[in-house]
Write a protein that holds these residues in place. Structure first.
Motif, PDB file in Angstrom:
ATOM      1  N   ASP A   1       0.826  -1.206   0.000  1.00  0.00           N
ATOM      2  CA  ASP A   1       0.000   0.000   0.000  1.00  0.00           C
ATOM      3  C   ASP A   1       0.862   1.258   0.000  1.00  0.00           C
ATOM      4  N   ARG A   2       1.956   1.217   0.745  1.00  0.00           N
ATOM      5  CA  ARG A   2       2.857   2.369   0.749  1.00  0.00           C
ATOM      6  C   ARG A   2       3.472   2.588  -0.629  1.00  0.00           C
ATOM      7  N   LEU A   3       3.869   1.493  -1.261  1.00  0.00           N
ATOM      8  CA  LEU A   3       4.454   1.598  -2.599  1.00  0.00           C
ATOM      9  C   LEU A   3       3.438   2.140  -3.598  1.00  0.00           C
ATOM     10  N   TYR A   4       2.217   1.663  -3.505  1.00  0.00           N
ATOM     11  CA  TYR A   4       1.197   2.156  -4.428  1.00  0.00           C
ATOM     12  C   TYR A   4       0.903   3.626  -4.169  1.00  0.00           C
ATOM     13  N   GLY A   5       0.908   4.017  -2.890  1.00  0.00           N
ATOM     14  CA  GLY A   5       0.717   5.425  -2.561  1.00  0.00           C
ATOM     15  C   GLY A   5       1.811   6.296  -3.155  1.00  0.00           C
ATOM     16  N   LEU A   6       3.057   5.811  -3.107  1.00  0.00           N
ATOM     17  CA  LEU A   6       4.163   6.546  -3.734  1.00  0.00           C
ATOM     18  C   LEU A   6       3.977   6.617  -5.244  1.00  0.00           C
ATOM     19  N   PHE A   7       3.563   5.503  -5.851  1.00  0.00           N
ATOM     20  CA  PHE A   7       3.400   5.458  -7.299  1.00  0.00           C
ATOM     21  C   PHE A   7       2.349   6.466  -7.758  1.00  0.00           C
ATOM     22  N   VAL A   8       1.231   6.487  -7.083  1.00  0.00           N
ATOM     23  CA  VAL A   8       0.153   7.410  -7.436  1.00  0.00           C
ATOM     24  C   VAL A   8       0.611   8.865  -7.257  1.00  0.00           C
ATOM     25  N   SER A   9       1.533   9.094  -6.317  1.00  0.00           N
ATOM     26  CA  SER A   9       1.994  10.458  -5.992  1.00  0.00           C
ATOM     27  C   SER A   9       3.273  10.848  -6.729  1.00  0.00           C
ATOM     28  N   ARG A  10       3.728  10.045  -7.667  1.00  0.00           N
ATOM     29  CA  ARG A  10       5.065  10.235  -8.243  1.00  0.00           C
ATOM     30  C   ARG A  10       5.222  11.573  -8.960  1.00  0.00           C
ATOM     31  N   ARG A  11       4.217  12.027  -9.693  1.00  0.00           N
ATOM     32  CA  ARG A  11       4.333  13.308 -10.397  1.00  0.00           C
ATOM     33  C   ARG A  11       4.414  14.458  -9.401  1.00  0.00           C
ATOM     34  N   TYR A  12       3.602  14.402  -8.386  1.00  0.00           N
ATOM     35  CA  TYR A  12       3.640  15.422  -7.327  1.00  0.00           C
ATOM     36  C   TYR A  12       5.018  15.468  -6.675  1.00  0.00           C
ATOM     37  N   LEU A  13       5.559  14.320  -6.305  1.00  0.00           N
ATOM     38  CA  LEU A  13       6.839  14.267  -5.606  1.00  0.00           C
ATOM     39  C   LEU A  13       8.004  14.671  -6.505  1.00  0.00           C
ATOM     40  N   ASN A  14       7.889  14.422  -7.792  1.00  0.00           N
ATOM     41  CA  ASN A  14       8.973  14.777  -8.717  1.00  0.00           C
ATOM     42  C   ASN A  14       9.122  16.280  -8.911  1.00  0.00           C
ATOM     43  N   GLY A  15       8.177  17.048  -8.401  1.00  0.00           N
ATOM     44  CA  GLY A  15       8.235  18.497  -8.548  1.00  0.00           C
ATOM     45  C   GLY A  15       9.073  19.203  -7.498  1.00  0.00           C
TER      46      GLY A  15
ATOM     47  N   HIS B   1      12.654   4.140  -9.133  1.00  0.00           N
ATOM     48  CA  HIS B   1      12.203   3.192 -10.165  1.00  0.00           C
ATOM     49  C   HIS B   1      10.828   3.563 -10.703  1.00  0.00           C
ATOM     50  N   MET B   2      10.283   4.677 -10.226  1.00  0.00           N
ATOM     51  CA  MET B   2       8.965   5.134 -10.659  1.00  0.00           C
ATOM     52  C   MET B   2       9.070   6.413 -11.477  1.00  0.00           C
ATOM     53  N   GLY B   3      10.283   6.767 -11.890  1.00  0.00           N
ATOM     54  CA  GLY B   3      10.476   7.954 -12.697  1.00  0.00           C
ATOM     55  C   GLY B   3      10.720   9.227 -11.919  1.00  0.00           C
ATOM     56  N   VAL B   4      10.839   9.120 -10.588  1.00  0.00           N
ATOM     57  CA  VAL B   4      11.099  10.309  -9.760  1.00  0.00           C
ATOM     58  C   VAL B   4      12.612  10.457  -9.652  1.00  0.00           C
ATOM     59  N   THR B   5      13.200  11.208 -10.550  1.00  0.00           N
ATOM     60  CA  THR B   5      14.661  11.323 -10.642  1.00  0.00           C
ATOM     61  C   THR B   5      15.167  12.732 -10.357  1.00  0.00           C
ATOM     62  N   ARG B   6      14.286  13.718 -10.353  1.00  0.00           N
ATOM     63  CA  ARG B   6      14.736  15.103 -10.171  1.00  0.00           C
ATOM     64  C   ARG B   6      15.158  15.416  -8.741  1.00  0.00           C
ATOM     65  N   PRO B   7      14.360  15.052  -7.709  1.00  0.00           N
ATOM     66  CA  PRO B   7      14.717  15.473  -6.348  1.00  0.00           C
ATOM     67  C   PRO B   7      15.902  14.690  -5.788  1.00  0.00           C
ATOM     68  N   ARG B   8      16.655  15.331  -4.923  1.00  0.00           N
ATOM     69  CA  ARG B   8      17.638  14.621  -4.108  1.00  0.00           C
ATOM     70  C   ARG B   8      16.894  13.821  -3.040  1.00  0.00           C
ATOM     71  N   MET B   9      17.418  12.644  -2.716  1.00  0.00           N
ATOM     72  CA  MET B   9      16.812  11.791  -1.692  1.00  0.00           C
ATOM     73  C   MET B   9      17.640  11.891  -0.414  1.00  0.00           C
ATOM     74  N   ILE B  10      16.983  12.271   0.677  1.00  0.00           N
ATOM     75  CA  ILE B  10      17.674  12.521   1.951  1.00  0.00           C
ATOM     76  C   ILE B  10      17.012  11.710   3.048  1.00  0.00           C
ATOM     77  N   TRP B  11      17.846  11.106   3.900  1.00  0.00           N
ATOM     78  CA  TRP B  11      17.381  10.191   4.943  1.00  0.00           C
ATOM     79  C   TRP B  11      17.651  10.783   6.316  1.00  0.00           C
ATOM     80  N   THR B  12      16.593  10.883   7.137  1.00  0.00           N
ATOM     81  CA  THR B  12      16.771  11.357   8.518  1.00  0.00           C
ATOM     82  C   THR B  12      17.075  10.205   9.461  1.00  0.00           C
ATOM     83  N   GLY B  13      16.748   8.971   9.031  1.00  0.00           N
ATOM     84  CA  GLY B  13      16.877   7.827   9.925  1.00  0.00           C
ATOM     85  C   GLY B  13      15.754   7.806  10.946  1.00  0.00           C
TER      86      GLY B  13
END
Length: 376
Positions: free
Chosen positions: A82-96, A112-124
């Motif tokens: 469900d989390r993965l599907y939620g990310l997939f549905v939101s991919r265009r929004y997140l890529n902005g 792997h869902m085409g979201v390549t523009r943003p930097r990915m940062i981990w808070t842990g």
């Protein structure tokens, strides 16, 4: 610059990302900050924490899911699919956005869902010693926030962290805990010593399947201690009926508090209030010794743990493999605590480099912005 903090995992993880978001919005007013929630439950949590940061101006919103999908996720629990599907549905929004900042690693699938523009940062989230906290996929993040030297050294050794691509000395959850301190209610209406039993949720590591109910029965029958049973938030994550039955079973025992997953089970209410920690491999042991106190660890699976870095926390107190005499084990842990005091202090410093009395989320927010400015 636009950044987003998606909240898609269990609520205990959100407490490690939200203080970074609020501090970023407060300190860097030229940055647009969104906190985007998978479910109304996430949004409710974010709004409650926002009250602790009235100076922060940011956008609290829901990810762009259909009402039907959101309801299904809320009803079934936060399953990975469900989390993965939620990310997939939101991919265009997140890529902005310019950066996606998360406390979990599921969001890496966005690559792997085409979201390549943003930097990915981990808070842990958490500062435990188990190998899962040092998984190789964490190297896929562009930037990491690390609590202290212990985790930094292990991540560098294992090739997860890269010089210039992480910041050390940040554990934002402590900031929230400090702000909540003045509002904490008294747990029990007596002056007894309080024990906290906090088993992990992963069956092959947890004391709960083999020792848990025997220990709760002992706690219920004795009258010397107050006891809080607050397991890892995920132990009863998708087993609410079982959790409710357990609460009913002990509801008449006034010195035994059963909390299978409320807000208090994740915001250090119990780790701060207890006089002893009893558990197995949860990273809450690291949070508990922010004020050094007796610990007792349950080796239910008879692990050969000595000299294993995944069990470093078991050097903070006695380790027992049986519960033939729980009262004697508890008394022994209290009696021998002075022998572990210096080890706890050193472990605390190596893990966090803080006693939780000074905010570290501002350092994390500033470090992320500095990294993003360099990366432009």
């Amino acid at each position: 610059m636009r950044v987003v903090f998606p909240l898609i995992a269990q609520r205990h993880q959100a407490l490690h990302a939200l203080p970074i978001a609020f501090e970023m919005a407060s300190r860097h007013t030229d940055v647009s900050v969104d906190v985007a929630c998978l479910t109304p439950g996430h949004l409710e949590l974010a709004r409650s924490i926002a009250q602790l940061y009235p100076e922060a101006k940011l956008r609290l919103t829901l990810l762009p899911l259909s009402p039907a999908l959101r309801q299904r996720i809320e009803t079934r629990g936060l399953r990975v699919i469900d989390r993965l599907y939620g990310l997939f549905v939101s991919r265009r929004y997140l890529n902005g956005f310019d950066a996606i900042i998360v406390p979990e690693a599921t969001s890496l699938y966005l690559r792997h869902m085409g979201v390549t523009r943003p930097r990915m940062i981990w808070t842990g989230h958490g500062a435990g010693d188990r190998a899962i906290g040092f998984a190789q996929h964490l190297r896929k993040f562009d930037f990491l926030l690390l609590p202290g030297r212990k985790i930094e050294e292990r991540m560098l050794k294992e090739g997860i962290a890269r010089p210039g691509a992480y910041a050390r000395g940040i554990y934002g959850k402590f900031d929230i805990v400090h702000r909540l301190q003045k509002h904490r209610p008294k747990l029990f209406q007596n002056e007894r010593t309080t024990l906290l039993y906090n088993p992990h949720f992963v069956r092959r590591f947890s004391s709960w399947p083999l020792m848990g109910e025997k220990l709760l029965d002992f706690f219920a029958q004795q009258e010397h201690y107050n006891v809080v049973f607050a397991p890892h938030f995920r132990l009863f994550d998708n087993r609410r009926a079982e959790a409710d039955a357990l609460k009913r079973r002990y509801e008449g025992v006034h010195h035994l508090l059963i909390d299978p997953g409320s807000q208090r089970s994740i915001d250090m209410t119990y780790t701060l209030a207890a006089d002893m920690y009893i558990g197995d491999v949860s990273s809450q042991a690291a949070e508990f010794v922010i004020h050094p106190r007796p610990c007792l660890f349950l080796n239910a699976h008879h692990v050969a743990w000595k000299d294993d870095p995944n069990y470093l926390s078991w050097t903070l107190g006695p380790v027992t493999e049986t519960l033939d005499d729980p009262a004697a084990s508890i008394a022994h842990a209290f009696k021998t605590h002075p022998e572990f005091l210096e080890t706890q202090r050193q472990y605390l410093y190596d893990t966090f480099e803080t006693h939780g009395d000074k905010p570290t989320a501002p350092l994390g927010a500033d470090a992320i912005i500095a990294f993003l400015q360099r990366a432009v």
